[in-house]
Design an enzyme around this catalytic site. Structure first.
Site, mmCIF file in Angstrom:
data_model
loop_
_atom_site.group_PDB
_atom_site.id
_atom_site.type_symbol
_atom_site.label_atom_id
_atom_site.label_comp_id
_atom_site.label_asym_id
_atom_site.label_seq_id
_atom_site.Cartn_x
_atom_site.Cartn_y
_atom_site.Cartn_z
ATOM 1 N N ASP A 189 -21.054 9.249 72.107
ATOM 2 C CA ASP A 189 -22.248 9.226 72.960
ATOM 3 C C ASP A 189 -21.851 9.264 74.429
ATOM 4 O O ASP A 189 -20.717 9.610 74.796
ATOM 5 C CB ASP A 189 -23.111 7.995 72.598
ATOM 6 C CG ASP A 189 -24.591 8.221 72.814
ATOM 7 O OD1 ASP A 189 -25.031 8.124 73.974
ATOM 8 O OD2 ASP A 189 -25.311 8.503 71.834
ATOM 9 N N ASP A 190 -22.756 8.876 75.276
ATOM 10 C CA ASP A 190 -22.619 8.917 76.731
ATOM 11 C C ASP A 190 -21.331 8.236 77.217
ATOM 12 O O ASP A 190 -20.978 7.163 76.722
ATOM 13 C CB ASP A 190 -23.847 8.174 77.298
ATOM 14 C CG ASP A 190 -24.029 8.378 78.775
ATOM 15 O OD1 ASP A 190 -23.188 9.029 79.392
ATOM 16 O OD2 ASP A 190 -25.044 7.866 79.305
ATOM 17 N N ARG B 76 -32.933 5.671 86.681
ATOM 18 C CA ARG B 76 -31.623 5.471 86.044
ATOM 19 C C ARG B 76 -30.511 6.054 86.935
ATOM 20 O O ARG B 76 -29.575 6.678 86.456
ATOM 21 C CB ARG B 76 -31.588 6.113 84.656
ATOM 22 C CG ARG B 76 -30.661 5.371 83.695
ATOM 23 C CD ARG B 76 -30.383 6.148 82.433
ATOM 24 N NE ARG B 76 -29.691 5.335 81.458
ATOM 25 C CZ ARG B 76 -28.905 5.791 80.512
ATOM 26 N NH1 ARG B 76 -28.683 7.081 80.391
ATOM 27 N NH2 ARG B 76 -28.319 4.988 79.671
ATOM 28 N N ASP C 156 -29.780 14.698 75.329
ATOM 29 C CA ASP C 156 -30.567 13.581 75.848
ATOM 30 C C ASP C 156 -31.289 13.996 77.129
ATOM 31 O O ASP C 156 -30.942 14.987 77.775
ATOM 32 C CB ASP C 156 -29.599 12.415 76.131
ATOM 33 C CG ASP C 156 -30.272 11.048 76.081
ATOM 34 O OD1 ASP C 156 -31.499 10.982 76.088
ATOM 35 O OD2 ASP C 156 -29.533 10.038 76.050
ATOM 36 N N MET C 157 -32.277 13.224 77.537
ATOM 37 C CA MET C 157 -33.041 13.473 78.768
ATOM 38 C C MET C 157 -33.648 12.131 79.150
ATOM 39 O O MET C 157 -34.549 11.657 78.479
ATOM 40 C CB MET C 157 -34.119 14.503 78.444
ATOM 41 C CG MET C 157 -34.824 15.114 79.617
ATOM 42 S SD MET C 157 -36.226 14.122 80.155
ATOM 43 C CE MET C 157 -37.092 15.263 81.172
ATOM 44 N N CYS D 238 -33.195 14.124 72.009
ATOM 45 C CA CYS D 238 -33.356 12.713 72.345
ATOM 46 C C CYS D 238 -33.900 12.677 73.759
ATOM 47 O O CYS D 238 -33.617 13.562 74.556
ATOM 48 C CB CYS D 238 -31.968 12.065 72.287
ATOM 49 S SG CYS D 238 -31.906 10.389 72.937
ATOM 50 N N ASP E 164 -34.997 4.165 71.046
ATOM 51 C CA ASP E 164 -33.813 3.344 71.309
ATOM 52 C C ASP E 164 -33.942 1.991 70.640
ATOM 53 O O ASP E 164 -32.978 1.218 70.609
ATOM 54 C CB ASP E 164 -33.619 3.158 72.817
ATOM 55 C CG ASP E 164 -32.913 4.355 73.428
ATOM 56 O OD1 ASP E 164 -32.347 5.169 72.669
ATOM 57 O OD2 ASP E 164 -32.933 4.493 74.662
HETATM 58 C C1 DGJ Z 1 -30.643 7.156 75.704
HETATM 59 C C2 DGJ Z 1 -30.494 7.421 74.250
HETATM 60 O O1 DGJ Z 1 -31.697 7.257 73.590
HETATM 61 C C3 DGJ Z 1 -29.414 6.512 73.689
HETATM 62 O O2 DGJ Z 1 -29.330 6.673 72.305
HETATM 63 C C4 DGJ Z 1 -28.128 6.826 74.372
HETATM 64 O O3 DGJ Z 1 -27.708 8.113 74.047
HETATM 65 C C5 DGJ Z 1 -28.270 6.661 75.865
HETATM 66 N N1 DGJ Z 1 -29.385 7.389 76.375
HETATM 67 C C6 DGJ Z 1 -27.037 7.102 76.576
HETATM 68 O O4 DGJ Z 1 -27.157 7.085 77.923
#
Ligand code: DGJ
Length: 726
Positions: free
Chosen positions: A364-365, A441, A476-477, A524, A546
């Protein structure tokens, strides 16, 4: 679908639904006659009440405005006398806003055309038929094509609109909705899906009456707060009975939908792109295409509407290799490590996960630029080799050696002020010159109306994806759009930015899925802020929220599943106490709830309690056993959790009605009660079903009308019951 020449009527029939349109009066107005249960009649034009005052303009021109304000126009226009919600509004070269549409011609053909640049449902010549009605505003020389497609074997009609400027002067569209329907009566209920971050798509049902009730987004995304879905239903409709009309917008940006109880006891429903902050300039010969609305009619309650949406989306919206494929069971490191990981940590998770039967590791991130927190590096899509020692290819190869696939996270639409990209191109973000854009953010949004920005970002993502054996992307966004402004657009085109942004996102997704057809794309948006049919066209699954707490997920998933198939709902088993709500639920319950979605894990498998880890192989076995059924079957709500909050139950029944999986979850244990009785749905009365756990054999009739007893002990406890026809 046919045109009945004598009565000037279009009759659109699908499985159990009729939709009727008529052309009336010498001025050829296009009126809405009927939408509902299938009827055989070819002429029900009396429903239009044009033999009552104020009559049609050719008979009573002195009351033309009264006609406009009461006639059920198929597509309402602004400024001529229909004071209910308009669907089309313009600003012509002289600044005037009125518009009047009259029928010109029509075409009926088998199949369905693609909406250029937009997501949409599809179907071949055997599945669907399309009607295009061309109308014209003679004074503006503006052509409006109303597009309808019926899916013959489903109770589905889709609508979209094309607007073309046939005049020499340019014209500005200030509002182009995609559907408009007038219903008789005002005694309806409205269902919509509301929420916020970590509590998306909770079901809301309310009685509506006179006045306007809207649901919308102006956030640049379909949003956590409001989903682009509403249903209009009889106020006594239940899950199994009553008329229900579902409307869902195939679009991921700003939307507007409204139910309006009007003066003559009619109810107007509209849906389309939010007119707030929307304008589109059409030069001579140019055309604007409004996205599609899917309209589902059910004569048997909300449940049938749900199953119709599910069937349509599984067969006629989702595309690509994963359309109907069992998805790999993944483990995602977000809740396991957040930004604190490196190659060694990821490999330790992968090693343990592979032993337990997990099939994919998703990084992930935090793997790129200098990103060790959410305050930097978006836009710098270069692997951080201080964390990913040995490089990305090495990590992916090592994961592959363990027999696992590898997936990766991106947030392509964003830019951090603290990034090399921003330092090089401070004007690449959406902003108003001279005004500092608001952070969210700690990031800005890229100005995707600019081709060079889209190309640069897409190429950087592509480079990473081409550098190793990557088979999954989480796109993601994480913020909404504000401070709308683009230095690439002229002042009169600034209102195009929101929609241009969406078109560019779709274009990038199209490029990605074309260049990497084997990649499973999971959309996402800070959890589930873009859970909409627009996204499903590109990505067969979407991260639902989330909030991974099993109990919170009951509401979130019940609401999501009202429209979207279980196969699309991203759901993971995570660690406890849950990171969002601090609740501790049994590992087994977390597994049962995640099973009603894509199923995966989001925890540090090397650090969870041993008894939880030991349960993973059984859960994985369960996934392999039931996933075909869950992905393809018919979903029935047994309990309405959004109302009762204490106990939830749902089933999935296979299309041949031979396999049934029931899931029950008890929120709080109850003292001194008998077991609960639940009544199953969707079975065949005279088929005999065997309950796997007890070997008892019971008829479908008894299971549905008498029910079965479910005993659960303890808070947050759950149970699955599997039945097969014998
Ligand atoms: C929001 C996503 O919904 C999470 O699952 C994760 O990927 C974070 N962003 C990462 O910044």
């Amino acid at each position: 679908m046919r045109f009945i020449e004598n009565n000037k009527v279009f009759k659109l029939d699908s499985k159990d639904t009729s939709y009727i349109i008529a052309i009336v009066d010498e001025e050829q107005f296009v009126g809405h006659v009927y939408f509902g249960k299938k009827i055989v009649d070819e002429n029900v034009n009396y429903l239009l009440r044009i033999d009552e005052s104020p009559y049609v303009p050719s008979k009573n021109n002195r009351d033309r405005v009264s006609f406009y304000d009461s006639f059920p126009m198929e597509y309402s226009t602004h400024g001529i006398g229909d004071f209910r919600e308009s669907s089309l509004q313009v600003r012509d070269s002289k600044g005037h806003t009125a518009c009047k549409l009259q029928y010109v011609s029509h075409e009926i053909f088998k199949g369905k055309k693609k909406l250029q640049g937009l997501p949409g449902t599809f179907g071949d010549e055997n599945e669907c038929t399309t009607l295009e009605i061309t109308c014209l505003d003679k004074d503006l020389n503006l052509e409006v094509v109303l597009v309808y497609t019926t899916f013959e074997n489903l109770d589905v009609i889709t609508r979209s609109v094309r607007v073309k400027n046939c005049a020499k002067d340019s014209i500005t569209l200030t509002k182009v909705l995609s559907t408009c329907i007038d219903f008789d009566g005002v005694n309806y209920d409205m269902v919509s899906l509301h929420g916020s971050w970590a509590r998306e798509r909770h079901i809301s049902r309310k009685k509506i009456g006179y006045g306007r009730q809207a649901v919308s987004s102006i956030r640049g995304e379909s949003s956590h707060q409001d989903n682009p879905f509403i249903a209009l239903l009889d106020n006594n409709a239940t899950d199994e009975s009553g008329n229900v009309y579902g409307f869902n917008f195939v679009y991921s940006g700003n939307f507007f939908t409204q139910i309006e109880g009007c003066q003559f006891d009619t109810t107007r429903v509209v849906m389309g792109i939010n007119p707030e902050d929307f304008e589109w300039v059409l030069q001579e010969g140019e055309e604007f295409i409004a996205p599609e609305v899917v309209m589902v009619y059910s004569n048997k309650g909300i449940g049938k509407m749900t199953r119709t949406f599910h069937d349509l989306y599984r067969n006629n919206l989702i595309r690509g290799e994963f359309k109907d494929k069992k998805r790999p069971i993944l483990i995602n490191n977000w809740e396991a490590t957040y930004f604190d990981f490196n190659t060694e940590k990821l490999l330790s998770i992968a090693k343990e996960a592979s032993k337990l039967g997990i099939e994919m590791l998703v990084m992930d991130d935090g793997w790129f630029g200098k990103r060790n927190s959410d305050n930097s590096s978006l836009g710098d899509w270069i692997v951080n080799e201080e964390k990913i020692q040995g490089g990305l290819k090495n990590l992916v190869d090592e994961v592959n050696k363990l027999g696992m696939e590898f997936g990766i996270w991106f947030e392509p639409e964003m830019i951090s002020p603290n990034s090399d990209l921003f330092r090089a191109h401070p004007d690449w973000c959406i902003h108003i010159e001279g005004r500092e854009p608001a952070l969210c953010r700690e990031q800005y949004v890229l100005d995707l109306s600019r081709k060079e920005v889209v190309d640069y970002i897409y190429e950087s993502v592509k480079k990473v994806l081409s550098s190793a054996n990557i088979t999954y992307v989480k796109w993601d966004m994480n913020r909404q759009l504000t401070d709308l402004g683009s230095i690439a657009l002229s002042p009169e085109r600034q209102g195009e930015l929101f929609h241009r942004y969406m078109l560019a996102v779709y274009e990038m997704m199209d490029r990605l899925t074309t260049d990497f057809p084997h990649i499973l794309l999971e959309n996402c948006s800070g959890g589930g802020a873009r859970f909409d049919p627009g996204m499903l066209y590109y990505s067969p699954q979407i991260w639902c929220s989330d909030d991974t707490d099993a109990i919170e997920r009951l509401k979130i998933q019940e609401g999501t599943a009202m429209v979207y198939p279980l196969s699309t709902i991203g759901a993971h088993v995570s660690d406890c106490p849950n990171h969002t709500v601090g609740r501790t639920t049994p590992f087994e319950t977390r597994g049962h709830v995640a099973l009603a979605g894509t199923f995966g894990y989001e925890l540090d498998v090397t650090r969870i309690p041993e008894e939880d880890r030991d349960m993973i192989p059984t859960q994985i076995e369960m996934y392999h056993k039931y996933n075909d059924l869950i992905r393809r079957g018919d979903y029935y709500r047994i309990e309405n959790f959004s109302e009762n909050h204490g106990f939830d139950a749902w089933t999935v029944v296979s299309k041949d009605k031979n396999e049934v999986l029931v899931t029950c979850v008890q929120v709080l244990g109850r003292p001194n009660y008998h077991s609960r009785r639940i009544k199953l749905k969707g079975l065949v009365e005279d088929k005999m079903y065997k309950i796997e756990e007890s070997d008892e054999i019971i008829s479908g009739g008894a299971l549905m009308y008498a029910g079965i007893n479910v005993s659960l002990y303890g808070d947050y406890s759950s149970k699955i019951i599997y039945l097969t026809a014998v």
